[in-house]
Design an enzyme around this catalytic site. Structure first.
Site, PDB file in Angstrom:
ATOM      1  N   HIS A  13       0.829  -1.218  -0.027  1.00 28.54           N
ATOM      2  CA  HIS A  13      -0.202   0.121   0.120  1.00 28.54           C
ATOM      3  C   HIS A  13       1.030   1.211  -0.156  1.00 28.54           C
ATOM      4  O   HIS A  13       1.464   1.681   0.975  1.00 28.54           O
ATOM      5  CB  HIS A  13      -1.075  -0.176   1.241  1.00 28.54           C
ATOM      6  CG  HIS A  13      -1.920   1.170   1.375  1.00 28.54           C
ATOM      7  ND1 HIS A  13      -3.092   1.091   1.533  1.00 28.54           N
ATOM      8  CD2 HIS A  13      -1.876   2.420   1.162  1.00 28.54           C
ATOM      9  CE1 HIS A  13      -3.961   2.219   1.546  1.00 28.54           C
ATOM     10  NE2 HIS A  13      -3.084   3.158   1.202  1.00 28.54           N
ATOM     11  N   HIS A  15       1.433   5.310  -1.660  1.00 30.32           N
ATOM     12  CA  HIS A  15       1.145   6.413  -2.439  1.00 30.32           C
ATOM     13  C   HIS A  15       2.472   7.092  -3.020  1.00 30.32           C
ATOM     14  O   HIS A  15       3.242   7.553  -2.199  1.00 30.32           O
ATOM     15  CB  HIS A  15       0.519   7.499  -1.532  1.00 30.32           C
ATOM     16  CG  HIS A  15      -0.622   7.342  -1.030  1.00 30.32           C
ATOM     17  ND1 HIS A  15      -1.869   7.488  -1.689  1.00 30.32           N
ATOM     18  CD2 HIS A  15      -0.989   6.510   0.331  1.00 30.32           C
ATOM     19  CE1 HIS A  15      -3.042   6.738  -0.986  1.00 30.32           C
ATOM     20  NE2 HIS A  15      -2.345   6.369   0.084  1.00 30.32           N
ATOM     21  N   LEU A  16       2.483   7.328  -4.355  1.00 32.00           N
ATOM     22  CA  LEU A  16       3.625   7.947  -4.823  1.00 32.00           C
ATOM     23  C   LEU A  16       3.449   9.117  -5.647  1.00 32.00           C
ATOM     24  O   LEU A  16       4.176  10.033  -6.201  1.00 32.00           O
ATOM     25  CB  LEU A  16       4.084   6.997  -6.188  1.00 32.00           C
ATOM     26  CG  LEU A  16       4.866   5.821  -5.698  1.00 32.00           C
ATOM     27  CD1 LEU A  16       5.364   4.870  -6.899  1.00 32.00           C
ATOM     28  CD2 LEU A  16       6.249   5.987  -4.908  1.00 32.00           C
ATOM     29  N   ARG A  17       2.044   9.611  -5.804  1.00 36.80           N
ATOM     30  CA  ARG A  17       1.551  10.855  -6.276  1.00 36.80           C
ATOM     31  C   ARG A  17       2.027  10.806  -7.674  1.00 36.80           C
ATOM     32  O   ARG A  17       2.017   9.898  -8.443  1.00 36.80           O
ATOM     33  CB  ARG A  17       2.218  12.291  -5.285  1.00 36.80           C
ATOM     34  CG  ARG A  17       1.885  12.037  -3.787  1.00 36.80           C
ATOM     35  CD  ARG A  17       0.393  11.973  -3.397  1.00 36.80           C
ATOM     36  NE  ARG A  17       0.240  11.816  -1.900  1.00 36.80           N
ATOM     37  CZ  ARG A  17      -0.595  11.561  -1.318  1.00 36.80           C
ATOM     38  NH1 ARG A  17      -1.587  10.744  -2.011  1.00 36.80           N
ATOM     39  NH2 ARG A  17      -0.798  11.630  -0.205  1.00 36.80           N
ATOM     40  N   ASN A  41      -5.339   7.224  -6.196  1.00 32.69           N
ATOM     41  CA  ASN A  41      -6.141   8.375  -5.878  1.00 32.69           C
ATOM     42  C   ASN A  41      -5.399   9.641  -6.273  1.00 32.69           C
ATOM     43  O   ASN A  41      -5.077  10.648  -5.561  1.00 32.69           O
ATOM     44  CB  ASN A  41      -6.486   8.455  -4.320  1.00 32.69           C
ATOM     45  CG  ASN A  41      -5.391   8.497  -3.294  1.00 32.69           C
ATOM     46  OD1 ASN A  41      -4.288   7.800  -3.807  1.00 32.69           O
ATOM     47  ND2 ASN A  41      -5.534   8.817  -2.145  1.00 32.69           N
ATOM     48  N   LYS A  99      -9.443  -0.656  -5.944  1.00 34.31           N
ATOM     49  CA  LYS A  99      -9.364   0.246  -4.709  1.00 34.31           C
ATOM     50  C   LYS A  99     -10.895   0.862  -4.470  1.00 34.31           C
ATOM     51  O   LYS A  99     -11.442   1.349  -5.198  1.00 34.31           O
ATOM     52  CB  LYS A  99      -8.452   1.193  -4.507  1.00 34.31           C
ATOM     53  CG  LYS A  99      -8.227   1.875  -3.326  1.00 34.31           C
ATOM     54  CD  LYS A  99      -7.994   1.173  -2.086  1.00 34.31           C
ATOM     55  CE  LYS A  99      -8.151   1.780  -0.673  1.00 34.31           C
ATOM     56  NZ  LYS A  99      -6.710   2.434  -0.429  1.00 34.31           N
ATOM     57  N   HIS A 136     -10.709   0.732   1.655  1.00 34.20           N
ATOM     58  CA  HIS A 136     -10.418   2.020   2.625  1.00 34.20           C
ATOM     59  C   HIS A 136     -11.637   1.636   3.701  1.00 34.20           C
ATOM     60  O   HIS A 136     -12.782   2.201   3.557  1.00 34.20           O
ATOM     61  CB  HIS A 136     -10.225   3.296   2.311  1.00 34.20           C
ATOM     62  CG  HIS A 136     -10.032   4.320   3.376  1.00 34.20           C
ATOM     63  ND1 HIS A 136      -8.769   4.951   3.568  1.00 34.20           N
ATOM     64  CD2 HIS A 136     -10.716   4.671   4.418  1.00 34.20           C
ATOM     65  CE1 HIS A 136      -9.001   5.742   4.499  1.00 34.20           C
ATOM     66  NE2 HIS A 136     -10.005   5.596   5.046  1.00 34.20           N
ATOM     67  N   HIS A 174      -4.695  -0.852   5.500  1.00 32.25           N
ATOM     68  CA  HIS A 174      -4.391  -0.160   7.014  1.00 32.25           C
ATOM     69  C   HIS A 174      -5.236  -0.412   8.118  1.00 32.25           C
ATOM     70  O   HIS A 174      -5.793   0.385   8.524  1.00 32.25           O
ATOM     71  CB  HIS A 174      -4.114   1.378   6.556  1.00 32.25           C
ATOM     72  CG  HIS A 174      -5.289   1.883   5.691  1.00 32.25           C
ATOM     73  ND1 HIS A 174      -6.752   1.758   5.774  1.00 32.25           N
ATOM     74  CD2 HIS A 174      -5.011   2.628   4.693  1.00 32.25           C
ATOM     75  CE1 HIS A 174      -7.230   2.549   5.058  1.00 32.25           C
ATOM     76  NE2 HIS A 174      -6.375   3.031   4.352  1.00 32.25           N
ATOM     77  N   LEU A 219      -5.101   9.153   7.881  1.00 33.32           N
ATOM     78  CA  LEU A 219      -6.219   8.638   7.852  1.00 33.32           C
ATOM     79  C   LEU A 219      -6.139   7.160   7.325  1.00 33.32           C
ATOM     80  O   LEU A 219      -5.543   7.299   6.193  1.00 33.32           O
ATOM     81  CB  LEU A 219      -7.386   9.201   7.052  1.00 33.32           C
ATOM     82  CG  LEU A 219      -7.842  10.534   7.757  1.00 33.32           C
ATOM     83  CD1 LEU A 219      -8.633  11.402   6.671  1.00 33.32           C
ATOM     84  CD2 LEU A 219      -8.772  10.358   8.904  1.00 33.32           C
ATOM     85  N   ASP A 247       1.286   2.619   3.425  1.00 35.26           N
ATOM     86  CA  ASP A 247       0.646   3.699   3.263  1.00 35.26           C
ATOM     87  C   ASP A 247       1.495   5.080   3.412  1.00 35.26           C
ATOM     88  O   ASP A 247       1.098   6.134   3.868  1.00 35.26           O
ATOM     89  CB  ASP A 247      -0.519   3.883   4.340  1.00 35.26           C
ATOM     90  CG  ASP A 247      -2.054   4.773   4.059  1.00 35.26           C
ATOM     91  OD1 ASP A 247      -2.015   5.384   2.892  1.00 35.26           O
ATOM     92  OD2 ASP A 247      -2.421   5.043   4.940  1.00 35.26           O
ATOM     93  N   ALA A 263      -4.097  14.732   5.450  1.00 41.43           N
ATOM     94  CA  ALA A 263      -3.654  13.205   6.205  1.00 41.43           C
ATOM     95  C   ALA A 263      -2.552  12.601   5.516  1.00 41.43           C
ATOM     96  O   ALA A 263      -2.544  12.526   4.334  1.00 41.43           O
ATOM     97  CB  ALA A 263      -4.936  12.629   6.351  1.00 41.43           C
TER      98      ALA A 263
END
Length: 345
Positions: A13, A15-17, A41, A99, A136, A174, A219, A247, A263
């Site tokens: 899990h 996030h790389l943006r 996302n 997701k 989530h 998470h 979050l 995460d 978050a």
């Protein structure tokens, strides 16, 4: 034990943006991890297989030349998602999961699902073809206390969904509560949970005691100490249903340190050092490889990594940069609030 060699870990899990942020923070993961499930996302979100393919190309273009890293792509489930496109992406080998974000649950989740009934055709197709659903696991109804969102989600959304579609493979991402740990342990099949680095280390006091500390705000939000202890017990147990999903979620400092801060905890840089500390503290260093390198691949039907990494315990604390400088601004690295002695060689 002062030295430990394990299969190279994966992050289930992450996030790389995108853009300058992606370029700045990707090396912090690819340095130590072989693969990662990439969160979809973005703005706009990664909804179609074509979106996922284009995003994967941007990730690979940002990868340091000497690093070997495989991004495992996911699709963002919306009420307009096409089941045929999902199946096409899965059968091509590109899409590893879909997701589910309840609308408004976390960063860039406003395109998420408001009415689960509207995405049932997609979920039914996923159950049929064996494509995992990552959730989530929080409700977003305003009358539910933020610290109770996960427990209510299990009762009102997840359990009914699993009874309706028992063949749907679900990753409860998470996990933050004893309720979540117990629910996963009670499941006979098709349910697993990822656990973050920071939820193994902080409880809600880290955010609120001694002033509001935005770099511990995430979050799902960190919960009471009893929940943190339940997560530590699950992660260090060797139970194959639990595995690492950091995460790790970068935000430039101005977006965290403001009147309405974003978050997310950015843990990619020092996760392995933090985890070695936690597992040693529990007398469970022999279980670390299962948590970071074995359980996740088994769940997602992938081979374990052939490469290995070695962690060594130093006599003096290991230092990490306080911030990672990116073209999108500085990103503060997670501070576990204790010295770290383990490092990846």
């Amino acid at each position: 034990m002062n030295r430990l060699t394990i299969r190279k870990p994966d992050d289930w899990h992450l996030h790389l943006r995108d853009g300058d942020m992606l370029k700045g923070i990707l090396p912090e993961t690819s340095r130590h991890f072989a693969r990662a499930i990439i969160m979809p996302n973005l703005v706009p979100p990664v909804v179609t297989s074509a979106d996922a393919s284009a995003y994967r190309e941007r990730i690979m273009a940002a990868l340091p030349a000497d690093d070997r890293f495989e991004p495992l792509m996911t699709l963002y489930l919306t009420e307009g998602t096409d089941p045929d496109d999902v199946e096409k992406g899965y059968k091509s080998g590109l899409v590893k999961a879909v997701k589910l974000y309840p609308a408004g649950a976390t960063t860039n989740s406003h395109s998420g699902v408001r009415d689960l009934e509207k995405v049932m055709p997609v979920l039914e197709r996923m159950a049929k073809i064996g494509l995992p659903l990552c959730v989530h696991g929080e409700v977003t109804t305003p009358e539910v206390d933020i610290f109770d969102r996960e427990a209510v989600f299990i009762e009102t959304v997840l359990d009914p969904l699993r009874k309706r579609l028992p063949d749907l493979k679900i990753t409860m991402e998470h996990v933050t509560t004893e309720d979540g740990v117990n629910y996963i342990r009670a499941a006979e099949r098709n349910l697993a949970g990822s656990i973050t680095t920071h939820h193994l280390i902080i409880n809600r006091n880290a955010i609120l005691v001694g002033g509001i500390r935005p770099h511990y705000y995430c979050l799902p939000v960190a919960k009471r100490e009893k929940h943190r202890l339940a997560l530590r017990a699950a992660a260090t147990s060797g139970d194959a249903r639990f595995f690492l999903g950091t995460d790790s979620a970068p935000h430039a400092d101005p977006a965290k340190e403001c009147g309405c801060g974003c978050a997310g905890c950015f843990t990619a840089t020092n996760t392995m050092s933090c985890l070695a500390h936690v597992f040693e503290d529990k007398g469970a260093l022999d279980k670390l490889e299962a948590f970071v390198s074995l359980n996740g691949p088994a769940w997602y039907g992938l081979p374990v990594n052939e490469e290995t990494v070695t962690l060594s315990k130093e006599a003096q604390p290991v230092s990490y940069p306080e911030k990672i400088e990116t073209g999108a601004g500085p990103v503060t690295v997670f501070d576990p609030m204790f010295p770290l002695f383990w490092r990846v060689e």
